[in-house]
Design an enzyme around this catalytic site. Structure first.
Site, PDB file in Angstrom:
ATOM      1  N   GLU A 141      16.529  -2.249   2.080  1.00  0.00           N
ATOM      2  CA  GLU A 141      16.479  -1.009   2.844  1.00  0.00           C
ATOM      3  C   GLU A 141      17.784  -0.231   2.779  1.00  0.00           C
ATOM      4  O   GLU A 141      18.813  -0.674   3.303  1.00  0.00           O
ATOM      5  CB  GLU A 141      16.153  -1.290   4.306  1.00  0.00           C
ATOM      6  N   GLU A 238      10.606   1.709  14.547  1.00  0.00           N
ATOM      7  CA  GLU A 238      11.979   1.270  14.781  1.00  0.00           C
ATOM      8  C   GLU A 238      12.770   2.374  15.466  1.00  0.00           C
ATOM      9  O   GLU A 238      13.629   3.038  14.848  1.00  0.00           O
ATOM     10  CB  GLU A 238      12.642   0.875  13.462  1.00  0.00           C
TER      11      GLU A 238
END
Ligand SMILES: O=C(O)[C@H](O)C(=O)CO
Ligand SMILES: [Mg+2]
Length: 260
Positions: A141, A238
């Site tokens: 990521e 998130e």
């Protein structure tokens, strides 16, 4: 519509961690993700998932000493053996929870440092091979430098090039739309172009990282785009709720109960 996973590290913090699974299930989520489970036994996490009928979408491999500011070890040449031990620990949790996606964090290191790049490539290749033996997918990521100053993996193009070069069947991109929007923009076209290598997606408003129903990113459009693109993975929520988690779930009401 995508399968949403409540991020229990950022959402439902009104409850203690192990009680967040019930809170997420009561709110209509069928899946969860979080940063790290390691403070708790694998059995304790698994019991919560089973009790509340939840799927574990993703968690992170051990990041080093988070409290001292470490944010992963993969780009740190001297930490490979500690990283490898962490993978073995994570695989115990993956087995207990049925989690199929693991995120490898890169660490704080100069993105243009040759030794860090070599260490990162070696660590990614090794970790993908090892978690692949356990039937898991490894995701990488890119993270923006405002939220994580000095983080090594701070560019989508570099992540894309490495995933393409290694061409491992279980190595994928974790496409956090919040980071993409901040770092590069061009979210829709990047989703379309990178979809074949995307293993996980996360969402949050930009710039405040709150619920995905305000500020500068059009999530109704992007979530419909994910359907048009045939994305069948999880969408991790998130974000830091602007107020009480449950009060901020108006955006989620149309998606409640979508099975993971
Ligand atoms: O911060 C993020 O966006 C990542 O998803 C993460 O897990 C590390 O903090
Ligand atoms: Mg993220």
């Amino acid at each position: 519509m995508p399968k949403f996973a409540a991020n229990l590290s950022m959402m439902f913090t009104e409850w203690s961690f192990l009680d967040r699974f019930a809170a997420a299930a009561d709110a209509g989520f069928a899946a969860v993700e979080f940063l790290f489970p390691y403070e708790y036994s694998a059995d304790a996490i698994a019991a919560q998932l089973q009790r509340h009928g939840l799927t574990q979408a993703l968690f992170n491999l051990p990041p080093g000493d988070w409290g001292k500011g470490e944010r992963g070890m993969a780009a740190l040449p001297s930490r490979l053996s500690e990283l490898q031990a962490g993978v073995e620990t994570a695989l115990i949790y993956a087995e207990a929870t049925g989690c199929r996606r693991l995120h490898l964090m890169a660490g704080i290191a100069p993105a243009d440092d040759a030794k860090a790049r070599a260490a990162y490539r070696e660590a990614v290749a090794w970790t993908a091979g090892r978690v692949g033996e356990a039937g898991r997918t490894l995701v990488l990521e890119p993270i923006n430098g405002r939220d994580m100053p000095g983080y090594f993996l701070n560019d989508f193009a570099y992540a894309e090039a490495l995933i393409t070069e290694l061409a491992l069947p279980n190595l994928r991109l974790q496409f956090d739309i919040y980071h993409r929007a901040i770092m590069h923009g061009d979210v829709t076209m990047a989703l379309r172009r990178l979809m074949p290598m995307i293993g996980h997606i996360q969402i949050a408003s930009v710039p405040s990282r709150h619920e995905p129903d305000a500020e500068e990113v059009n999530y109704p459009f992007l979530l419909a785009e994910l359907d048009r693109l045939g994305y069948d993975g999880f969408v991790g929520c998130e974000y830091r709720p602007a107020g009480h988690t449950v009060d901020g779930l108006g955006w989620f009401k149309p998606h409640r109960g979508i099975l993971a």
